[in-house]
Design a protein around this motif. Structure first.
Motif, PDB file in Angstrom:
ATOM      1  N   LYS A   5      -1.057  10.564  -4.197  1.00 30.36           N
ATOM      2  CA  LYS A   5      -1.139   9.640  -5.333  1.00 30.36           C
ATOM      3  C   LYS A   5      -1.290   8.200  -4.838  1.00 30.36           C
ATOM      4  O   LYS A   5      -0.389   7.643  -4.220  1.00 30.36           O
ATOM      5  N   PHE A   6      -2.461   7.624  -5.137  1.00 31.74           N
ATOM      6  CA  PHE A   6      -2.807   6.281  -4.682  1.00 31.74           C
ATOM      7  C   PHE A   6      -2.598   5.235  -5.762  1.00 31.74           C
ATOM      8  O   PHE A   6      -2.803   5.494  -6.956  1.00 31.74           O
ATOM      9  N   GLY A   7      -2.245   4.028  -5.315  1.00 30.97           N
ATOM     10  CA  GLY A   7      -2.313   2.836  -6.131  1.00 30.97           C
ATOM     11  C   GLY A   7      -3.269   1.868  -5.460  1.00 30.97           C
ATOM     12  O   GLY A   7      -3.398   1.882  -4.224  1.00 30.97           O
ATOM     13  N   ILE A   8      -3.946   1.034  -6.234  1.00 30.62           N
ATOM     14  CA  ILE A   8      -4.876   0.047  -5.688  1.00 30.62           C
ATOM     15  C   ILE A   8      -4.287  -1.343  -5.859  1.00 30.62           C
ATOM     16  O   ILE A   8      -3.875  -1.709  -6.963  1.00 30.62           O
ATOM     17  N   LEU A   9      -4.267  -2.125  -4.783  1.00 32.62           N
ATOM     18  CA  LEU A   9      -3.810  -3.507  -4.858  1.00 32.62           C
ATOM     19  C   LEU A   9      -5.025  -4.407  -5.083  1.00 32.62           C
ATOM     20  O   LEU A   9      -5.789  -4.682  -4.156  1.00 32.62           O
ATOM     21  N   GLY A  10      -5.216  -4.831  -6.323  1.00 35.18           N
ATOM     22  CA  GLY A  10      -6.345  -5.702  -6.634  1.00 35.18           C
ATOM     23  C   GLY A  10      -7.495  -4.952  -7.270  1.00 35.18           C
ATOM     24  O   GLY A  10      -7.538  -3.722  -7.285  1.00 35.18           O
ATOM     25  N   SER A  11      -8.443  -5.739  -7.782  1.00 35.08           N
ATOM     26  CA  SER A  11      -9.588  -5.152  -8.486  1.00 35.08           C
ATOM     27  C   SER A  11     -10.901  -5.597  -7.860  1.00 35.08           C
ATOM     28  O   SER A  11     -11.872  -5.893  -8.542  1.00 35.08           O
ATOM     29  N   ILE A  32      -3.520   6.772  -9.432  1.00 32.45           N
ATOM     30  CA  ILE A  32      -2.646   6.795 -10.603  1.00 32.45           C
ATOM     31  C   ILE A  32      -2.240   5.392 -11.053  1.00 32.45           C
ATOM     32  O   ILE A  32      -1.621   5.238 -12.105  1.00 32.45           O
ATOM     33  N   ALA A  33      -2.602   4.360 -10.238  1.00 34.18           N
ATOM     34  CA  ALA A  33      -2.151   3.013 -10.601  1.00 34.18           C
ATOM     35  C   ALA A  33      -3.042   1.942 -10.000  1.00 34.18           C
ATOM     36  O   ALA A  33      -3.686   2.140  -8.958  1.00 34.18           O
ATOM     37  N   VAL A  34      -3.048   0.805 -10.667  1.00 36.17           N
ATOM     38  CA  VAL A  34      -3.724  -0.384 -10.161  1.00 36.17           C
ATOM     39  C   VAL A  34      -2.839  -1.591 -10.456  1.00 36.17           C
ATOM     40  O   VAL A  34      -2.106  -1.609 -11.454  1.00 36.17           O
ATOM     41  N   ALA A  35      -2.904  -2.587  -9.583  1.00 43.81           N
ATOM     42  CA  ALA A  35      -2.144  -3.817  -9.803  1.00 43.81           C
ATOM     43  C   ALA A  35      -3.058  -5.011  -9.668  1.00 43.81           C
ATOM     44  O   ALA A  35      -3.998  -5.015  -8.865  1.00 43.81           O
ATOM     45  N   GLN A  68       2.445   7.163  -3.686  1.00 42.74           N
ATOM     46  CA  GLN A  68       2.714   7.526  -2.297  1.00 42.74           C
ATOM     47  C   GLN A  68       1.934   6.670  -1.303  1.00 42.74           C
ATOM     48  O   GLN A  68       2.367   6.474  -0.171  1.00 42.74           O
ATOM     49  N   ALA A  69       0.772   6.207  -1.707  1.00 39.43           N
ATOM     50  CA  ALA A  69      -0.097   5.459  -0.793  1.00 39.43           C
ATOM     51  C   ALA A  69      -0.812   4.360  -1.550  1.00 39.43           C
ATOM     52  O   ALA A  69      -1.006   4.454  -2.771  1.00 39.43           O
ATOM     53  N   VAL A  70      -1.207   3.318  -0.825  1.00 38.19           N
ATOM     54  CA  VAL A  70      -1.969   2.239  -1.452  1.00 38.19           C
ATOM     55  C   VAL A  70      -3.275   2.019  -0.696  1.00 38.19           C
ATOM     56  O   VAL A  70      -3.349   2.187   0.531  1.00 38.19           O
ATOM     57  N   TYR A  71      -4.277   1.626  -1.460  1.00 39.58           N
ATOM     58  CA  TYR A  71      -5.561   1.201  -0.910  1.00 39.58           C
ATOM     59  C   TYR A  71      -5.613  -0.308  -1.059  1.00 39.58           C
ATOM     60  O   TYR A  71      -5.379  -0.845  -2.145  1.00 39.58           O
ATOM     61  N   SER A 288      -5.716  11.528   3.380  1.00 41.43           N
ATOM     62  CA  SER A 288      -4.776  12.255   2.522  1.00 41.43           C
ATOM     63  C   SER A 288      -4.273  13.525   3.186  1.00 41.43           C
ATOM     64  O   SER A 288      -3.085  13.868   3.085  1.00 41.43           O
ATOM     65  N   ASP A 289      -5.167  14.224   3.880  1.00 42.50           N
ATOM     66  CA  ASP A 289      -4.771  15.437   4.586  1.00 42.50           C
ATOM     67  C   ASP A 289      -3.737  15.120   5.660  1.00 42.50           C
ATOM     68  O   ASP A 289      -2.750  15.854   5.828  1.00 42.50           O
TER      69      ASP A 289
END
Length: 327
Positions: A5-11, A32-35, A68-71, A288-289
Motif C-alpha cells: 500500500k503506497f502513499g504519494i508525497l506531492g502531486s 491508497i493515499a496522496v498528500a 506501508q510505503a511512499v513514492y 513491492s516484491d
C-alpha cells in the motif's frame, strides 16, 4: 495476491503521468493515499485519480498506519528530508532520481533506512524493462567483444521558464534531471566507475546547466560520451559498441512507454527488438516484491551514491571549463 500500500508525497507531473498509470497495472501494489501541502489540492487530486485517502500535509500521510510505503516525486533537494522522515515513520521509500544531491547524502539515507528496517530504492525505471535487462546481461557477459564505448543522450525542450528543473535552490539543471540517466546507463552497462570526467555546459540565467556534454574515461580503457539538455528535443537513448558489434537503444530510457526499439548487430547479424512492457510497472513490482517477501533490492543506496559521485565531478569540471576531474 497481497499488495503493498503506497502513499504519494506531492502531486508532481511524473506522479500522475507515469506512476499512477503504472501502479494500476502492478499485481502486487496499489495507491491508497496522496498528500499535498494543501488539503483542497490533495482532495481534488485524490478524486481525479480515484485514490481513497488524501492528506493536507506530508507529515499526516506519514503517520497513517494504513500506508506501508511512499513514492517521493518531490524536487531534488527535498528527497533526503522526506525520505528520512518516512524512514522514521516506518515507511519503505521508492524515491525519484536522483536519490539525493551528494554521494554522502545517499549513503546516509541508506544507513537510516537500514536502521529503521525499511527498504529504499532510487526510481531509475529503465533498468527494469526486459530489453534493457537483456542488454545489461549481454554486455556484461562480453557479447560485444570487449573495450566497449558508449554514446548516450537524454534531452527535451523545456518551455516553461518557471519550471522547478531550472531552480538552483531546488538542485535543478539538465544533468540532475535527465543527464543522470546517461550517467546511470554508462555505469550500469560498464559495471565500472570512471576515473575522470571532463564536461562543458551552457548555463541558464538562473544558474543551472541547461545543456551539458561529458567525456568519461575508465581504467579498463573504456570511454563514454554523454549529452543532456533542456533546450532541444531529440531522440533519447544510448549506443554501446565493441569489437564484435553494437547495440543501439532508441528511446532506451522509455522503451515500453515511448514505444522504443533496440537494434543489435553482433558479428554481422542484425536484429531489431521491441517490447511494450511498462518499465515503471516492472520497477514498482520489483520494489513491492522485495518489501512483501523480504528480498534484497537489485539496486541500493550505495549504487545511487556512485551516480552522484560521477555527477558531482561533471558539475565541477563544467565550472572549471572542461578540466579533467577525478571521480
Amino acid at each position: 495476491m497481497e499488495k503493498l500500500k503506497f502513499g504519494i508525497l506531492g502531486s508532481a507531473g511524473i506522479a500522475w503521468k507515469q506512476f499512477i498509470p503504472a501502479i494500476a497495472l502492478a499485481k502486487n501494489a496499489e495507491i491508497i493515499a496522496v498528500a499535498s501541502r494543501s488539503a483542497e489540492k490533495s482532495k481534488d487530486f485524490a478524486e481525479k485519480y480515484h485514490i481513497p485517502l488524501s492528506f493536507g500535509s506530508y507529515e499526516d500521510l506519514l503517520q497513517s498506519k494504513e500506508i506501508q510505503a511512499v513514492y517521493i516525486p518531490l524536487p531534488n533537494r527535498l528527497h533526503k528530508e522526506w525520505a528520512m522522515k518516512a524512514f522514521n515513520a516506518g515507511k519503505h521509500v521508492l524515491c525519484e532520481k536522483p536519490l539525493a544531491i551528494t554521494p554522502e547524502d545517499c549513503l546516509e539515507m541508506g544507513r537510516e533506512a537500514e536502521k529503521n528496517h525499511v527498504l529504499l530504492m532510487e526510481a531509475f525505471m529503465y533498468r527494469f524493462h526486459p530489453l534493457n535487462e537483456q542488454i545489461i546481461r549481454n554486455v556484461q557477459s562480453g557479447i560485444l567483444g570487449g573495450l566497449e564505448t558508449i554514446q548516450t543522450c537524454h534531452s527535451f525542450l523545456l518551455k516553461d521558464p518557471n519550471n522547478i528543473r531550472l531552480s538552483a535552490e531546488l538542485a535543478g539543471g539538465s544533468l540532475m534531471d535527465v543527464g543522470c540517466y546517461c550517467v546511470n546507463v554508462t555505469r550500469t552497462l560498464f559495471n565500472e566507475e570512471p576515473e575522470a570526467v571532463a564536461a562543458v555546459a551552457h548555463y541558464h540565467p538562473n544558474g543551472v546547466d541547461d545543456q551539458m556534454n561529458i567525456l568519461a574515461k575508465f581504467k579498463s580503457g573504456r570511454s563514454a560520451q554523454l549529452s543532456c539538455g533542456l533546450t532541444s528535443d531529440y531522440p533519447s537513448g544510448y549506443t554501446i559498441s565493441g569489437r564484435k558489434g553494437y547495440i543501439h537503444a532508441h528511446y532506451g530510457f522509455h522503451l515500453g512507454v515511448s514505444n522504443g526499439t533496440v537494434t543489435q548487430k553482433i558479428n554481422g547479424v542484425e536484429s531489431i527488438l521491441k517490447d511494450p512492457s511498462n518499465e515503471y510497472t516492472r520497477m514498482i513490482e520489483h520494489f513491492s516484491d522485495c518489501v512483501l517477501n523480504q528480498k534484497p533490492l537489485r539496486y541500493t543506496a550505495a549504487e545511487a551514491a556512485g551516480n552522484m559521485a560521477f555527477i558531482q565531478a561533471a558539475l565541477k569540471s563544467a565550472e572549471n571549463n572542461g578540466e579533467w576531474t577525478e571521480v
